[in-house]
Design an enzyme around this catalytic site. Structure first.
Site, mmCIF file in Angstrom:
data_model
loop_
_atom_site.group_PDB
_atom_site.id
_atom_site.type_symbol
_atom_site.label_atom_id
_atom_site.label_comp_id
_atom_site.label_asym_id
_atom_site.label_seq_id
_atom_site.Cartn_x
_atom_site.Cartn_y
_atom_site.Cartn_z
ATOM 1 C CD GLU A 111 -2.674 -1.420 0.150
ATOM 2 O OE1 GLU A 111 -3.393 -0.476 -0.214
ATOM 3 O OE2 GLU A 111 -2.629 -2.506 -0.443
ATOM 4 C CE1 TYR A 142 -0.321 -3.233 -6.282
ATOM 5 C CE2 TYR A 142 1.527 -1.832 -5.672
ATOM 6 C CZ TYR A 142 0.307 -2.399 -5.371
ATOM 7 O OH TYR A 142 -0.286 -2.143 -4.162
ATOM 8 N NE ARG A 180 -8.432 8.179 -7.455
ATOM 9 C CZ ARG A 180 -8.347 6.905 -7.153
ATOM 10 N NH1 ARG A 180 -7.337 6.174 -7.615
ATOM 11 N NH2 ARG A 180 -9.266 6.320 -6.419
ATOM 12 C CG ASN A 224 -4.953 5.174 -3.671
ATOM 13 O OD1 ASN A 224 -3.763 5.404 -3.400
ATOM 14 N ND2 ASN A 224 -5.513 4.023 -3.382
ATOM 15 C CD GLU A 233 -3.883 -2.708 -9.488
ATOM 16 O OE1 GLU A 233 -2.888 -2.723 -8.730
ATOM 17 O OE2 GLU A 233 -4.955 -2.154 -9.179
ATOM 18 C CE LYS A 234 -6.334 2.957 -9.708
ATOM 19 N NZ LYS A 234 -6.008 2.120 -8.526
#
Ligand SMILES: *[C@@H]1O[C@H](CO)[C@@H](O)[C@H](O)[C@H]1NC(C)=O
Ligand SMILES: *[C@@H]1O[C@H](CO)[C@@H](O)[C@H](O)[C@H]1NC(C)=O
Length: 342
Positions: A111, A142, A180, A224, A233-234
C-alpha cells in the site's frame, strides 16, 4: 597368507568406507539449504493457499517451503506479516512467543504510505521490508519492464483501429479530495472522459476490463496517492496490457521514467495546467504517427505484471542468501514515509 589376504581385504574395505564417507559428506554439503517461510496470516484473507514448495526448481542452492501453520513458528527462518491486518487490529504480532535467534521478521505491504496506518508502534521489530520500492529489502513491484528478447516485432498495423473514446477512467473509490478527482473534473470539462467503475455504477467484470480500455486512446492510470515509486496495476496491467496510452498521476515523473518503458506514458505533471494536458491529448490522438510513437517501446521492452502473493514470497526465497545478516528497522514509519535515513 590367509592373514595377509584378510588384512588387504580389510584395508580395501576401509578405504572404500572412507571414500564413501567423503563423497557422501561432500554430497551432503551440496544439498540445497532449506528455508522455511511462515506466512503469519493471509494478505486481505486471500482464499488461495500460499503454502507449499512454491518456488520451483530454479533456486538450486536453496529449497524454500512456505507454510501457514503457526505451530511452525519455532523453526521458521522468516516470519512474514502483512501490514493491513496488523494495523486494522485483525491480527497481532506474536510478541509473547520467544523469538528464535536468527529468525527474521518481515514487514509486507504494497500500500502507499498514507494507507499503512500508524507504523510508529513497529519501531525496532522487523528485520526486513517487502514492498514495491526499490530500496526495500525485498522489492516486489506491481509490475516491471523487461528487455524484450523477441526484438524487432512490429506493432499492430493501425493501433487506432478500434478506438472509440478519447480518454477512459475506471474508478471505484471516488473521493473529491484526491488530486486525481480534481484533475479528472477539470479534464472532463475540456475533453470527453468515459468513466467506468463503482463510482458511476458501471462496473466492469474482470474479463471486460482490458477489452473496454483497449477502445480508448488514453487511459487515466491515476493512483490514489502520490508517493515515491507507488505505481500499481493501473499502469502495468490496465494500461499496458490493454493498449491504451496511460496518462499517469501519482509518483513523480522521474520514478515513472526510471521504472516504466521509455516514451510509454504521459504524466500530468509534465504540463503546466490540465488545459495544456487536454490540448496535448487531442493533438496526439489526431495524429496517428505521434500516437503510435507511444507504442514503439514494445520493440525493445515488455511488461511483466505481478499480482501473485506466492511469487512475492518466492522473491524472498531467491534473495535469502543475500539478506543482511543483522538488520533491524529501528524506525519503520520514517522509512515508509521517506523521512528516515535508513
Ligand atoms: C480490432 O477489432 C478486431 C475485431 O475484434 C480485431 O480483430 C482487431 O485485431 C482489432 N484491432 C486492433 C488494432 O486491436
Ligand atoms: C531481528 O530483529 C530483532 C529485533 O526485533 C533483533 O533482535 C535480531 O537480532 C534481528 N535478527 C536478524 C537476523 O537480523
Amino acid at each position: 597368507m590367509r592373514k595377509c589376504l584378510l588384512v588387504t581385504c580389510l584395508c580395501v574395505l576401509l578405504l572404500g568406507l572412507r571414500n564413501f564417507w567423503l563423497t557422501g559428506f561432500s554430497f551432503d554439503s551440496n544439498q540445497p539449504m532449506h528455508v522455511t517461510i511462515l506466512m503469519w496470516h493471509r494478505p486481505f484473507s486471500v482464499p488461495n493457499d500460499l503454502s507449499g514448495d512454491a518456488c520451483g526448481d530454479h533456486h538450486s542452492t536453496l529449497f524454500c517451503t512456505i507454510v501457514e501453520q503457526r505451530s511452525l513458528f519455532p523453526t521458521a527462518d522468516v516470519v512474514v506479516f502483512h501490514n493491513y491486518e496488523l494495523v486494522t487490529g485483525r491480527e497481532k504480532l506474536p510478541l509473547d512467543l520467544p523469538r528464535p535467534p536468527g529468525q527474521r521478521w518481515a514487514w509486507l505491504s504494497l500500500e502507499s504510505p498514507v494507507h499503512n496506518g500508524d507504523l510508529r508502534r513497529f519501531a525496532g521489530i522487523f528485520n526486513l521490508t517487502i514492498n514495491y520500492r526499490r530500496d526495500a529489502d525485498i522489492t516486489t513491484p506491481y509490475g516491471e519492464r523487461l528487455v524484450n528478447e523477441a526484438e524487432g516485432e512490429d506493432p499492430v498495423q493501425d493501433i487506432t483501429q478500434n478506438k472509440s473514446f478519447l480518454a477512459c477512467w475506471v474508478v471505484s473509490n471516488y473521493r473529491s479530495s484526491y488530486r486525481r478527482s480534481q484533475v479528472y473534473k477539470e479534464l472532463s470539462t475540456i475533453v470527453p472522459v468515459k468513466v467506468y467503475g463503482r463510482w458511476t455504477k458501471t462496473l466492469l467484470t474482470a474479463e471486460a476490463l482490458l477489452p473496454t480500455i483497449s477502445r480508448c486512446y488514453f487511459y487515466l492510470a491515476f493512483e490514489n496517492s502520490e508517493a515515491k515509486e507507488y505505481i500499481t496495476e493501473k499502469l502495468w496491467k490496465n494500461a499496458y496490457l490493454s493498449g491504451a496510452v496511460p496518462v499517469v498521476l501519482g509518483a513523480p515523473v522521474q520514478d515513472y521514467e526510471a521504472l516504466a518503458p521509455p516514451h510509454s506514458f504521459i504524466h500530468v505533471d509534465q504540463f503546466a495546467s490540465v488545459k495544456e494536458l487536454a490540448e496535448y491529448l487531442l493533438q496526439v490522438a489526431g495524429d496517428k504517427k505521434r500516437y503510435s510513437e507511444y507504442f514503439r517501446w514494445k520493440r525493445k521492452w515488455k511488461v511483466k505484471v505481478s499480482n501473485n502473493w506466492k511469487e512475492r514470497l518466492c522473491k524472498l526465497c531467491s534473495h535469502y542468501e543475500h539478506l543482511p545478516p543483522n538488520k533491524v528497522h529501528t524506525d519503520l514509519a520514517a522509512w515508509v514515509h521517506g523521512t528516515g535515513t535508513m
